[in-house]
Design an enzyme around this catalytic site. Structure first.
Site, PDB file in Angstrom:
ATOM      1  N   TYR A  47      55.565  26.168  19.337  1.00 52.34           N
ATOM      2  CA  TYR A  47      55.196  24.916  20.018  1.00 52.34           C
ATOM      3  C   TYR A  47      54.958  25.131  21.512  1.00 52.34           C
ATOM      4  O   TYR A  47      54.132  24.423  22.095  1.00 52.34           O
ATOM      5  CB  TYR A  47      56.237  23.816  19.749  1.00 52.34           C
ATOM      6  CG  TYR A  47      56.129  23.342  18.319  1.00 52.34           C
ATOM      7  CD1 TYR A  47      55.076  22.516  17.929  1.00 52.34           C
ATOM      8  CD2 TYR A  47      57.011  23.780  17.341  1.00 52.34           C
ATOM      9  CE1 TYR A  47      54.923  22.125  16.613  1.00 52.34           C
ATOM     10  CE2 TYR A  47      56.874  23.393  16.021  1.00 52.34           C
ATOM     11  CZ  TYR A  47      55.822  22.565  15.664  1.00 52.34           C
ATOM     12  OH  TYR A  47      55.662  22.189  14.355  1.00 52.34           O
ATOM     13  N   HIS A  89      52.924  11.785  13.919  1.00 51.76           N
ATOM     14  CA  HIS A  89      53.551  13.102  13.758  1.00 51.76           C
ATOM     15  C   HIS A  89      54.245  13.571  15.039  1.00 51.76           C
ATOM     16  O   HIS A  89      54.506  14.759  15.206  1.00 51.76           O
ATOM     17  CB  HIS A  89      52.522  14.138  13.304  1.00 51.76           C
ATOM     18  CG  HIS A  89      52.050  13.921  11.882  1.00 51.76           C
ATOM     19  ND1 HIS A  89      50.985  14.589  11.333  1.00 51.76           N
ATOM     20  CD2 HIS A  89      52.515  13.101  10.907  1.00 51.76           C
ATOM     21  CE1 HIS A  89      50.816  14.182  10.074  1.00 51.76           C
ATOM     22  NE2 HIS A  89      51.718  13.278   9.794  1.00 51.76           N
TER      23      HIS A  89
HETATM   24  N1  APR Z   1      34.322  17.349  14.096  1.00 50.53           N
HETATM   25  C1  APR Z   1      34.760  16.620  13.039  1.00 50.53           C
HETATM   26  N2  APR Z   1      35.606  17.111  12.104  1.00 50.53           N
HETATM   27  C2  APR Z   1      36.011  18.393  12.241  1.00 50.53           C
HETATM   28  C3  APR Z   1      35.588  19.216  13.320  1.00 50.53           C
HETATM   29  C4  APR Z   1      34.703  18.641  14.283  1.00 50.53           C
HETATM   30  N3  APR Z   1      34.246  19.333  15.324  1.00 50.53           N
HETATM   31  N4  APR Z   1      36.154  20.446  13.168  1.00 50.53           N
HETATM   32  C5  APR Z   1      36.897  20.390  12.065  1.00 50.53           C
HETATM   33  N5  APR Z   1      36.812  19.163  11.492  1.00 50.53           N
HETATM   34  C6  APR Z   1      37.489  18.657  10.289  1.00 50.53           C
HETATM   35  C7  APR Z   1      37.602  19.686   9.166  1.00 50.53           C
HETATM   36  O1  APR Z   1      36.452  19.644   8.316  1.00 50.53           O
HETATM   37  C8  APR Z   1      38.870  19.200   8.434  1.00 50.53           C
HETATM   38  O2  APR Z   1      38.545  18.259   7.423  1.00 50.53           O
HETATM   39  O3  APR Z   1      38.807  18.360  10.662  1.00 50.53           O
HETATM   40  C9  APR Z   1      39.669  18.480   9.543  1.00 50.53           C
HETATM   41  C10 APR Z   1      40.915  19.211   9.973  1.00 50.53           C
HETATM   42  O4  APR Z   1      41.814  19.230   8.900  1.00 50.53           O
HETATM   43  P1  APR Z   1      43.284  19.849   9.047  1.00 50.53           P
HETATM   44  O5  APR Z   1      43.213  21.167   9.717  1.00 50.53           O
HETATM   45  O6  APR Z   1      43.920  19.776   7.703  1.00 50.53           O
HETATM   46  O7  APR Z   1      43.997  18.835  10.094  1.00 50.53           O
HETATM   47  P2  APR Z   1      44.679  17.425   9.818  1.00 50.53           P
HETATM   48  O8  APR Z   1      43.979  16.680   8.742  1.00 50.53           O
HETATM   49  O9  APR Z   1      44.831  16.767  11.136  1.00 50.53           O
HETATM   50  O10 APR Z   1      46.098  17.873   9.304  1.00 50.53           O
HETATM   51  C11 APR Z   1      47.057  16.891   9.013  1.00 50.53           C
HETATM   52  O11 APR Z   1      48.728  18.535   8.672  1.00 50.53           O
HETATM   53  O12 APR Z   1      49.738  20.528   9.251  1.00 50.53           O
HETATM   54  C12 APR Z   1      49.802  19.175   9.358  1.00 50.53           C
HETATM   55  O13 APR Z   1      51.030  18.001  10.916  1.00 50.53           O
HETATM   56  C13 APR Z   1      49.814  18.687  10.776  1.00 50.53           C
HETATM   57  O14 APR Z   1      48.951  16.597  11.622  1.00 50.53           O
HETATM   58  C14 APR Z   1      48.641  17.737  10.822  1.00 50.53           C
HETATM   59  C15 APR Z   1      48.426  17.372   9.371  1.00 50.53           C
END
Ligand code: APR
Length: 231
Positions: free
Chosen positions: A53, A106
């Site tokens: 972190y 979160h």
């Molecule tokens: N513009 C729009 N979407 C995007 C971009 C972009 N430039 N770059 C990536 N993405 C999309 C990807 O296609 C994917 O669907 O963002 C999403 C990211 O997904 P994750 O990495 O799974 O992130 P998130 O959904 O926020 O994860 C949820 O998981 O690990 C935990 O606590 C953590 O808050 C997080 C939670």
């Protein structure tokens, strides 16, 4: 339309240079989430968790909000009804773009939490296993982030907002992590229009009525312009 509820994920901060979790090369391909994002991992090796972190806090502090964050702040300022922003992100880029109200389900990277007395305080630098609580002076301190297996914050408030949303939009989230992944179903059941904005069409995002595909910095400002033009 009066009330818009927004849910953002790591994808909205990707173009600010912060890594996403599940994309190719994402954070969960570099680290085992069991080690760095669970209460068990923290008990086993607090220094490893703090290092993880601390690095993410340094990255977030070095990053700047992008055009998508700015567009959502403009929506909040100019929309005649309510705009509620729920984020899964622990960075503070929404706030630094001028968003006045952000629900961090979160938790927040820039905040410490005392497990013993419940105190919270701002953290701009590093945390460590020897760090003391500024309120009770104990060492039961941790980053104020929600780990896997823990209850996300503000769920009652979020539930209330979803029940009277007229438009629900998810931006840059893979729809893999509950309870956030289930918000679309709740909002739709309450009668909201649902829209997904993402770089890709697939993932766990097939419950939405509508989807806009492309990078958040391009799609979100255009979508906000369109919404504000309907006022
Ligand atoms: N513009 C729009 N979407 C995007 C971009 C972009 N430039 N770059 C990536 N993405 C999309 C990807 O296609 C994917 O669907 O963002 C999403 C990211 O997904 P994750 O990495 O799974 O992130 P998130 O959904 O926020 O994860 C949820 O998981 O690990 C935990 O606590 C953590 O808050 C997080 C939670």
């Amino acid at each position: 339309m009066r009330k818009i509820v927004l849910l953002t994920g790591a994808g909205i901060s990707a173009e600010s240079g912060l890594g996403t979790f599940r994309d190719v090369g994402g954070i969960w391909s570099q680290y085992d989430l069991e080690d760095v994002a669970t209460p068990r991992g923290f008990v086993r090796n607090p220094t490893l968790v703090h290092d993880f972190y601390n690095a993410r806090r340094a990255n977030a502090m070095a990053a700047s909000p992008n055009a998508a964050h700015a567009a959502l702040a403009r929506l909040e300022a100019e929309w005649p009804g309510d705009v509620v922003l729920i984020t899964q992100n622990i960075d503070d880029l929404h706030e630094r773009a001028g968003q006045r109200t952000v629900i961090h389900m979160h938790g927040e990277l820039m905040q410490g939490l005392c497990v013993l007395c419940g105190a919270r305080w701002p953290v701009a630098g590093e945390m460590s296993a020897a760090g003391r609580c500024p309120a009770c002076d104990c060492v039961a301190t941790r980053p104020d982030v929600v780990w896997f297996g823990e209850m996300p914050y503000h769920m009652e408030e979020i539930d209330r907002h979803l029940r009277d949303a007229e438009l629900f939009a998810a931006i840059g989230t893979s729809g893999q992590v509950y309870p956030a992944a289930g918000f679309v179903m709740l909002a739709a059941a309450a009668g909201a229009r649902t829209i997904n904005i993402n770089l890709e069409g697939a993932d766990g995002n097939d419950a939405f009525e509508e989807s806009l595909i492309g990078p958040a910095t391009r799609i979100v400002p255009a979508w906000v312009d369109h919404l504000l033009a309907t006022v």
